[in-house]
Design a protein around this motif. Structure first.
Motif, PDB file in Angstrom:
ATOM      1  N   ALA A 199       0.871  -1.176   0.000  1.00 27.27           N
ATOM      2  CA  ALA A 199       0.000   0.000   0.000  1.00 27.27           C
ATOM      3  C   ALA A 199       0.904   1.221   0.000  1.00 27.27           C
ATOM      4  O   ALA A 199       1.921   1.261   0.718  1.00 27.27           O
ATOM      5  CB  ALA A 199      -0.925   0.014   1.213  1.00 27.27           C
ATOM      6  N   SER A 200       0.565   2.218  -0.814  1.00 30.25           N
ATOM      7  CA  SER A 200       1.432   3.374  -0.965  1.00 30.25           C
ATOM      8  C   SER A 200       0.618   4.654  -1.039  1.00 30.25           C
ATOM      9  O   SER A 200      -0.503   4.663  -1.562  1.00 30.25           O
ATOM     10  CB  SER A 200       2.273   3.234  -2.248  1.00 30.25           C
ATOM     11  N   GLY A 201       1.174   5.725  -0.488  1.00 34.38           N
ATOM     12  CA  GLY A 201       0.570   7.051  -0.591  1.00 34.38           C
ATOM     13  C   GLY A 201       1.643   8.078  -0.865  1.00 34.38           C
ATOM     14  O   GLY A 201       2.713   8.049  -0.247  1.00 34.38           O
ATOM     15  N   LEU A 202       1.388   8.973  -1.821  1.00 31.69           N
ATOM     16  CA  LEU A 202       2.361   9.996  -2.206  1.00 31.69           C
ATOM     17  C   LEU A 202       1.656  11.340  -2.247  1.00 31.69           C
ATOM     18  O   LEU A 202       0.658  11.506  -2.964  1.00 31.69           O
ATOM     19  CB  LEU A 202       2.955   9.682  -3.576  1.00 31.69           C
ATOM     20  N   MET A 203       2.164  12.304  -1.489  1.00 28.21           N
ATOM     21  CA  MET A 203       1.541  13.626  -1.416  1.00 28.21           C
ATOM     22  C   MET A 203       2.490  14.688  -1.973  1.00 28.21           C
ATOM     23  O   MET A 203       3.691  14.672  -1.697  1.00 28.21           O
ATOM     24  CB  MET A 203       1.167  13.970   0.032  1.00 28.21           C
ATOM     25  N   ARG A 204       1.911  15.603  -2.755  1.00 29.08           N
ATOM     26  CA  ARG A 204       2.689  16.712  -3.321  1.00 29.08           C
ATOM     27  C   ARG A 204       1.989  18.025  -2.982  1.00 29.08           C
ATOM     28  O   ARG A 204       0.781  18.159  -3.162  1.00 29.08           O
ATOM     29  CB  ARG A 204       2.837  16.563  -4.831  1.00 29.08           C
ATOM     30  N   PHE A 205       2.784  18.985  -2.518  1.00 30.87           N
ATOM     31  CA  PHE A 205       2.284  20.326  -2.189  1.00 30.87           C
ATOM     32  C   PHE A 205       2.888  21.327  -3.164  1.00 30.87           C
ATOM     33  O   PHE A 205       4.108  21.374  -3.344  1.00 30.87           O
ATOM     34  CB  PHE A 205       2.664  20.696  -0.752  1.00 30.87           C
ATOM     35  N   GLU A 206       2.030  22.114  -3.812  1.00 29.32           N
ATOM     36  CA  GLU A 206       2.490  23.129  -4.754  1.00 29.32           C
ATOM     37  C   GLU A 206       2.141  24.523  -4.237  1.00 29.32           C
ATOM     38  O   GLU A 206       0.978  24.816  -3.937  1.00 29.32           O
ATOM     39  CB  GLU A 206       1.828  22.946  -6.113  1.00 29.32           C
TER      40      GLU A 206
END
Length: 296
Positions: free
Chosen positions: A185-192
């Protein structure tokens, strides 16, 4: 007077369309899925993301209702990503750097704003001088930072450029439920953090979350994937409102390795199940993605 108000509204909408055809920020969710937060081991890598985003409707500003009339669009992009994991350790992680060079073809037909336009060209380039990848017995983690440039054209509604720079921060983790790493299980978060365009307008900051749950079937991996994207601060500048955009999608992904050639092939299909517009028109549709990963 009513005709004048409609004309002004249509003109304002058309002015926002170049940056709203694929949401407000630079990052396109859905390009990562299964084991999205697992950085590769030291080496040179090429990742080619071929993405087709079929827009079947546009949300009206400040709502989840569709714009009236016939409004469609297609964005096809080849994002060329180059990653170098140097073999150097930093904060206990493998240190690397990356760059993304997208080439895009956009077609828009938006009768509500009097727009009919198709353009091809180089998109805004991403430069990432910091990529950190950690690896545990049953987990991986990643952190990264970089800048989206504003090099691409913004001359027409379907032009590839956004017209502003963005700073992007990334973080995520993958967990393996067994020691053989067959279930993950994987989660990837990006903030711009978006900058201002030439007119002084600034889109609010944006968070993108991509996730995937997968299982190995021999050498092939298959799983359920999805993404969400939220505007987390208000727009500013002429014409800005306090409305914030969001979108949510779910899909499936298949990964097939060709180990003898050092190649991984990935295919995914997403359907956006909800979208809500902020200041400008906002797209809703389906996204198909094919990825080629080559290790050198």
């Amino acid at each position: 007077m009513k005709k004048i108000h409609h004309a002004v509204a249509a003109a304002a909408l058309a002015a926002l369309l170049p940056v709203a055809a694929q949401a407000e920020g630079h990052y396109v969710p859905g390009v990562e899925g299964i084991q999205a937060a697992s950085a590769p081991p030291p080496g040179m890598y090429y990742l080619g993301y071929l993405v087709n985003y079929d827009i079947n409707s546009f949300r009206a500003p400040g709502s989840s209702d569709n714009l009236p009339g016939h409004n469609r669009g297609t964005v096809t992009a080849l994002a060329n990503r180059f990653v170098w994991m140097t073999g150097t350790k930093l904060l206990g992680a493998d240190y690397g750097m990356e760059a993304i060079v997208p080439v895009m073809r956009t077609s828009l037909t938006i009768n509500a704003a009097g727009v009919s336009d198709s353009r091809s060209g180089l998109g805004d380039i991403y430069v990432g001088p910091l990529v950190l990848g950690w690896h545990g017995a049953q987990w991986d983690a990643v952190a990264a930072a970089g800048i989206w440039l504003d090099n691409a054209s913004t001359s027409h509604p379907a032009s590839a450029g956004k017209g502003f720079k963005s700073t992007m921060l990334t973080g995520g983790a993958t967990y393996y439920f067994d020691t053989a790493k067959t279930v993950s299980a994987s989660g990837l978060m990006r903030f711009e953090r978006n900058g201002k365009n030439d007119a002084g307008f600034r889109h609010g900051n944006q968070i993108s979350l991509e996730w995937g749950v997968a299982k190995n079937f021999g050498t092939v991996q298959a799983g359920v994937v999805g993404y969400s994207q939220w505007q987390v601060s208000d727009d500013s500048g002429v014409g800005a409102s306090r409305d914030r955009s969001s979108r949510h999608a779910i899909g499936a992904e298949l990964v097939y390795p060709i180990l003898s050639a050092g190649v991984f092939l990935k295919g995914a299909l997403y359907k956006e199940v909800r979208a809500e517009a902020g200041t400008g028109a906002y797209p809703k549709g389906t996204l198909a993605r094919f990825t080629l990963v080559k290790a050198f």
